[in-house]
Design a protein around this motif. Sequence first.
Motif, PDB file in Angstrom:
ATOM      1  N   ALA A 114      36.379  47.280  29.401  1.00 58.41           N
ATOM      2  CA  ALA A 114      37.268  47.630  30.512  1.00 58.41           C
ATOM      3  C   ALA A 114      37.136  46.645  31.656  1.00 58.41           C
ATOM      4  CB  ALA A 114      36.955  49.049  31.004  1.00 58.41           C
ATOM      5  N   LEU A 115      35.909  46.307  32.019  1.00 55.53           N
ATOM      6  CA  LEU A 115      35.686  45.403  33.143  1.00 55.53           C
ATOM      7  C   LEU A 115      36.163  43.987  32.839  1.00 55.53           C
ATOM      8  CD1 LEU A 115      34.599  45.409  36.004  1.00 55.53           C
ATOM      9  CD2 LEU A 115      32.340  44.833  35.101  1.00 55.53           C
ATOM     10  N   THR A 116      36.011  43.566  31.592  1.00 55.78           N
ATOM     11  CA  THR A 116      36.464  42.221  31.210  1.00 55.78           C
ATOM     12  C   THR A 116      37.977  42.105  31.310  1.00 55.78           C
ATOM     13  OG1 THR A 116      34.585  41.920  29.721  1.00 55.78           O
ATOM     14  CG2 THR A 116      36.488  40.504  29.371  1.00 55.78           C
ATOM     15  N   LEU A 117      38.692  43.132  30.853  1.00 54.26           N
ATOM     16  CA  LEU A 117      40.156  43.101  30.946  1.00 54.26           C
ATOM     17  C   LEU A 117      40.594  43.073  32.404  1.00 54.26           C
ATOM     18  CD1 LEU A 117      42.984  43.209  29.749  1.00 54.26           C
ATOM     19  CD2 LEU A 117      42.791  45.700  29.697  1.00 54.26           C
ATOM     20  N   LEU A 118      39.999  43.887  33.245  1.00 51.51           N
ATOM     21  CA  LEU A 118      40.372  43.922  34.657  1.00 51.51           C
ATOM     22  C   LEU A 118      40.028  42.608  35.357  1.00 51.51           C
ATOM     23  CD1 LEU A 118      39.200  47.558  35.453  1.00 51.51           C
ATOM     24  CD2 LEU A 118      41.564  46.760  35.241  1.00 51.51           C
ATOM     25  N   THR A 119      38.925  41.987  34.976  1.00 51.06           N
ATOM     26  CA  THR A 119      38.553  40.696  35.554  1.00 51.06           C
ATOM     27  C   THR A 119      39.553  39.618  35.160  1.00 51.06           C
ATOM     28  OG1 THR A 119      36.199  41.268  35.541  1.00 51.06           O
ATOM     29  CG2 THR A 119      36.747  38.931  35.689  1.00 51.06           C
ATOM     30  N   TYR A 120      39.995  39.662  33.906  1.00 55.81           N
ATOM     31  CA  TYR A 120      41.017  38.709  33.457  1.00 55.81           C
ATOM     32  C   TYR A 120      42.303  38.889  34.259  1.00 55.81           C
ATOM     33  CZ  TYR A 120      44.569  36.545  30.521  1.00 55.81           C
ATOM     34  OH  TYR A 120      45.626  35.788  30.083  1.00 55.81           O
ATOM     35  N   GLY A 173      45.320  48.825  32.906  1.00 59.84           N
ATOM     36  CA  GLY A 173      45.280  47.451  33.407  1.00 59.84           C
ATOM     37  C   GLY A 173      46.643  46.974  33.881  1.00 59.84           C
ATOM     38  N   ARG A 174      47.690  47.320  33.165  1.00 64.28           N
ATOM     39  CA  ARG A 174      49.045  46.937  33.587  1.00 64.28           C
ATOM     40  C   ARG A 174      49.410  47.620  34.898  1.00 64.28           C
ATOM     41  NH1 ARG A 174      53.026  46.522  28.389  1.00 64.28           N
ATOM     42  NH2 ARG A 174      54.375  45.752  30.048  1.00 64.28           N
TER      43      ARG A 174
END
Length: 246
Positions: free
Chosen positions: A130-136, A204-205
């Motif tokens: 989750a954190l990796t997607l939000l960081t991206y 995320g979107r």
Amino acid sequence: MSGQIPRQGVTERRRGDEMAEVPGNDAGKARRRAVPAAKSSSRVRMSAAQRREQLISIARQIFAERGFDATSIEEVAARAKVSKPVVYEHFGGKEGLYAVVVDREVRSLLDRITSALTAGHPRELLEQAALTLLTYIEEETSGFRVLVRESPLMSATGNFSSVMNDVAHQVEHILGAEFSSRGYDPKLAELYSQALVGMVALTGRWWLEVRKPRKETVAAHLVNLAWNGLSHLEAKPGLITFRKPG
């Protein structure tokens, strides 16, 4: 006298430099001032590889802003200050350029998520994903916008959905092992992995536009919902709607 007397109150540069006349001061004394010769501006010529990278970067931004249909080769060329044939030479057309941009973003996001999934505990893996997607999304906003925009050209193998499917397959293996150890049907791991990854992706979107609360808080709440839900799974859930009254 062989030399010509300079006019009073002005002086002139020696031959070989630009000529400049400078009015004298109140005392009538002439003063010399050097006027540097104008340098001819020369534009540094890019190599083919540098030009290609420049065009990809510019196209990535325009595709993010307008989507595939509203983007034109003319605008890409104009922003790069080149002619349209230069863009066609590198990519063959708008479709080829778009495919390169999307392919790069797909690989970049997938590499990030795959590299992040290093923890041994399933809850930590959920947090990392989750954190990796939000960081991206935070760091590569234009790239993420390109991925989530729909294009008639892209199949399921070259867009945001393909990345999320790849991540879901990794989560499926993790959940399958957990289900087996807890007495749940491991065949349902695929269903749950799609549900978990889909939840993170859609959130995320949404966060892409609002950017509140901070990404760490969003990730924590996503994991809270997912993990606490997984911790209290019913072995054979049923729909209340179809239950027969008392």
